[in-house]
Design a protein around this motif. Structure first.
Motif, PDB file in Angstrom:
ATOM      1  N   ALA A 176       0.820  -1.211   0.000  1.00 17.96           N
ATOM      2  CA  ALA A 176       0.000   0.000   0.000  1.00 17.96           C
ATOM      3  C   ALA A 176       0.856   1.264   0.000  1.00 17.96           C
ATOM      4  N   GLU A 177       2.087   1.149   0.486  1.00 18.17           N
ATOM      5  CA  GLU A 177       3.001   2.292   0.512  1.00 18.17           C
ATOM      6  C   GLU A 177       3.877   2.358  -0.738  1.00 18.17           C
ATOM      7  N   GLY A 178       3.555   1.526  -1.731  1.00 15.79           N
ATOM      8  CA  GLY A 178       4.266   1.584  -3.004  1.00 15.79           C
ATOM      9  C   GLY A 178       5.520   0.763  -3.077  1.00 15.79           C
ATOM     10  N   LYS A 179       5.680  -0.209  -2.168  1.00 21.96           N
ATOM     11  CA  LYS A 179       6.864  -1.063  -2.170  1.00 21.96           C
ATOM     12  C   LYS A 179       6.467  -2.489  -2.514  1.00 21.96           C
ATOM     13  N   ASP A 180       7.342  -3.167  -3.240  1.00 23.42           N
ATOM     14  CA  ASP A 180       7.129  -4.568  -3.589  1.00 23.42           C
ATOM     15  C   ASP A 180       7.809  -5.436  -2.531  1.00 23.42           C
ATOM     16  N   PRO A 181       7.053  -6.206  -1.743  1.00 24.03           N
ATOM     17  CA  PRO A 181       7.635  -6.941  -0.613  1.00 24.03           C
ATOM     18  C   PRO A 181       8.226  -8.306  -0.959  1.00 24.03           C
ATOM     19  N   GLN A 182       8.333  -8.649  -2.247  1.00 23.02           N
ATOM     20  CA  GLN A 182       8.772  -9.997  -2.616  1.00 23.02           C
ATOM     21  C   GLN A 182      10.134 -10.346  -2.027  1.00 23.02           C
ATOM     22  N   ARG A 183      11.120  -9.456  -2.202  1.00 22.57           N
ATOM     23  CA  ARG A 183      12.465  -9.756  -1.701  1.00 22.57           C
ATOM     24  C   ARG A 183      12.488  -9.801  -0.184  1.00 22.57           C
ATOM     25  N   LEU A 184      11.720  -8.922   0.467  1.00 23.99           N
ATOM     26  CA  LEU A 184      11.662  -8.904   1.927  1.00 23.99           C
ATOM     27  C   LEU A 184      11.131 -10.229   2.465  1.00 23.99           C
ATOM     28  N   GLY A 201     -10.731 -11.251   1.373  1.00 35.59           N
ATOM     29  CA  GLY A 201     -12.034 -10.613   1.485  1.00 35.59           C
ATOM     30  C   GLY A 201     -12.112  -9.426   2.425  1.00 35.59           C
ATOM     31  N   LEU A 202     -11.020  -9.051   3.087  1.00 33.16           N
ATOM     32  CA  LEU A 202     -11.081  -7.925   4.030  1.00 33.16           C
ATOM     33  C   LEU A 202     -11.476  -6.621   3.344  1.00 33.16           C
ATOM     34  N   SER A 203     -11.015  -6.441   2.114  1.00 31.96           N
ATOM     35  CA  SER A 203     -11.277  -5.179   1.414  1.00 31.96           C
ATOM     36  C   SER A 203     -12.354  -5.323   0.341  1.00 31.96           C
ATOM     37  N   ALA A 204     -13.132  -6.404   0.421  1.00 30.29           N
ATOM     38  CA  ALA A 204     -14.116  -6.675  -0.633  1.00 30.29           C
ATOM     39  C   ALA A 204     -15.136  -5.546  -0.769  1.00 30.29           C
ATOM     40  N   GLY A 205     -15.494  -4.896   0.322  1.00 27.47           N
ATOM     41  CA  GLY A 205     -16.502  -3.849   0.262  1.00 27.47           C
ATOM     42  C   GLY A 205     -15.952  -2.447   0.106  1.00 27.47           C
ATOM     43  N   GLU A 206     -14.625  -2.324  -0.042  1.00 27.22           N
ATOM     44  CA  GLU A 206     -14.010  -1.001  -0.150  1.00 27.22           C
ATOM     45  C   GLU A 206     -13.921  -0.559  -1.609  1.00 27.22           C
ATOM     46  N   TRP A 207     -13.912   0.770  -1.801  1.00 27.62           N
ATOM     47  CA  TRP A 207     -13.709   1.331  -3.126  1.00 27.62           C
ATOM     48  C   TRP A 207     -12.235   1.252  -3.488  1.00 27.62           C
ATOM     49  N   GLN A 208     -11.939   0.766  -4.687  1.00 31.76           N
ATOM     50  CA  GLN A 208     -10.565   0.645  -5.156  1.00 31.76           C
ATOM     51  C   GLN A 208     -10.249   1.826  -6.070  1.00 31.76           C
ATOM     52  N   ARG A 209      -9.406   2.728  -5.601  1.00 39.53           N
ATOM     53  CA  ARG A 209      -9.077   3.926  -6.372  1.00 39.53           C
ATOM     54  C   ARG A 209      -8.034   3.614  -7.444  1.00 39.53           C
ATOM     55  N   VAL A 210      -8.284   4.085  -8.655  1.00 38.46           N
ATOM     56  CA  VAL A 210      -7.377   3.882  -9.773  1.00 38.46           C
ATOM     57  C   VAL A 210      -6.396   5.042  -9.843  1.00 38.46           C
ATOM     58  N   ALA A 211      -5.089   4.722  -9.964  1.00 37.82           N
ATOM     59  CA  ALA A 211      -4.069   5.763 -10.036  1.00 37.82           C
ATOM     60  C   ALA A 211      -4.144   6.472 -11.385  1.00 37.82           C
ATOM     61  N   ALA A 212      -3.806   7.776 -11.393  1.00 41.70           N
ATOM     62  CA  ALA A 212      -3.820   8.561 -12.623  1.00 41.70           C
ATOM     63  C   ALA A 212      -2.731   8.140 -13.577  1.00 41.70           C
ATOM     64  N   SER A 213      -1.616   7.638 -13.037  1.00 39.36           N
ATOM     65  CA  SER A 213      -0.501   7.189 -13.873  1.00 39.36           C
ATOM     66  C   SER A 213       0.018   5.874 -13.313  1.00 39.36           C
ATOM     67  N   ALA A 214       0.528   5.054 -14.184  1.00 36.44           N
ATOM     68  CA  ALA A 214       1.062   3.767 -13.740  1.00 36.44           C
ATOM     69  C   ALA A 214       2.326   3.979 -12.940  1.00 36.44           C
ATOM     70  N   GLN A 215       2.443   3.266 -11.828  1.00 34.14           N
ATOM     71  CA  GLN A 215       3.620   3.379 -10.976  1.00 34.14           C
ATOM     72  C   GLN A 215       4.199   1.982 -10.750  1.00 34.14           C
ATOM     73  N   VAL A 216       5.496   1.879 -10.886  1.00 35.09           N
ATOM     74  CA  VAL A 216       6.179   0.614 -10.616  1.00 35.09           C
ATOM     75  C   VAL A 216       6.649   0.627  -9.170  1.00 35.09           C
ATOM     76  N   PRO A 217       6.151  -0.289  -8.326  1.00 29.53           N
ATOM     77  CA  PRO A 217       6.543  -0.276  -6.913  1.00 29.53           C
ATOM     78  C   PRO A 217       8.012  -0.599  -6.738  1.00 29.53           C
ATOM     79  N   ALA A 218       8.638   0.067  -5.772  1.00 30.99           N
ATOM     80  CA  ALA A 218      10.032  -0.216  -5.456  1.00 30.99           C
ATOM     81  C   ALA A 218      10.116  -1.531  -4.711  1.00 30.99           C
ATOM     82  N   GLU A 219      11.098  -2.361  -5.053  1.00 31.89           N
ATOM     83  CA  GLU A 219      11.236  -3.668  -4.404  1.00 31.89           C
ATOM     84  C   GLU A 219      12.033  -3.548  -3.126  1.00 31.89           C
ATOM     85  N   ILE A 220      11.584  -4.228  -2.072  1.00 35.74           N
ATOM     86  CA  ILE A 220      12.312  -4.251  -0.823  1.00 35.74           C
ATOM     87  C   ILE A 220      12.600  -5.693  -0.462  1.00 35.74           C
TER      88      ILE A 220
END
Length: 220
Positions: A176-184, A201-220
């Motif tokens: 959610a903070e824009g980081k890719d946790p795969q390596r971590l 299913g925790l966020s099933a009822g939440e609105w999913q906001r679409v970003a204005a521009s594509a962002q590649v998450p930084a890997e950690i």
């Protein structure tokens, strides 16, 4: 044999019923642990969340595992106990400068919390006298704390979030903070990381906001 006679058999579906841990629940658990007699419980919650590591790896983390690299920065080295068919577990170096904005702390801050939570000892998580803590004790204290926060009837028998669910919560917060946790997390393939990012299913009822521009998450 030239073919597998069981190849056409459909494997039975496996449905995971254990619930994901909510960040609000984790926060309440941390607050409750601050007034408890065992200060290492809060250290455990913080260390599990900011590193995203398994119970076995949390229990064996040592201050000697912190090294200063050639770039001048300090890292916590973790050789994961789970080998997943490999001769050794994944080896990762987590920078002490790693910051989780959701709690406003760096790994260095959490290490200092661990240092002050008990008498001096080799491991980050220690009893009040400085001795290491058994893995089973980590799980027991976690369960006692979440039951105290949520109430005994909050979940069914096999639905209670375990300490391992902090690993998923950590991955979801970093994502959610824009980081890719795969390596971590120490995963070789992103498909495994995706299993942890699934909030079941925790966020099933939440609105999913679409970003204005594509962002590649930084890997950690």
């Amino acid at each position: 044999m030239d073919s597998n006679p069981a190849a056409h058999v459909r494997p039975p579906a496996h449905r995971v019923i254990r619930s994901r841990l909510k960040f609000e629940t984790w926060q309440a658990m941390r607050m409750l642990s601050q007034s408890g007699p065992q200060r290492w419980v809060e250290s455990m919650l913080l260390l599990a969340l900011i590193t995203g590591q398994r119970r076995s790896d949390l229990a064996k983390m040592k201050f000697d595992d912190i090294v200063t690299a050639e770039d001048g920065h300090q890292y916590l080295r973790v050789e994961q106990a789970k080998k997943a068919g490999k001769p050794i577990g994944a080896r990762i170096e987590i920078p002490l400068a790693l910051r989780l904005e959701a709690i406003g702390l760096t790994l260095a801050d959490v290490v200092e919390h661990c240092r002050s939570s008990a008498r001096p000892g080799p491991t980050l998580l220690r009893k009040i006298g400085g001795g290491p803590i058994e893995e089973s004790s980590l799980s027991v204290r976690f369960h006692e704390t979440i039951v105290a926060v949520e109430g005994e009837s909050a979940y069914g028998r096999y639905q209670w979030p375990s300490l391992h669910e902090v690993r998923s919560l950590s991955a979801r917060l970093y994502k959610a903070e824009g980081k890719d946790p795969q390596r971590l997390l120490g995963h070789m393939h992103h498909e495994m990381t995706d299993l942890y990012l699934n909030d079941r299913g925790l966020s099933a009822g939440e609105w999913q906001r679409v970003a204005a521009s594509a962002q590649v998450p930084a890997e950690i």
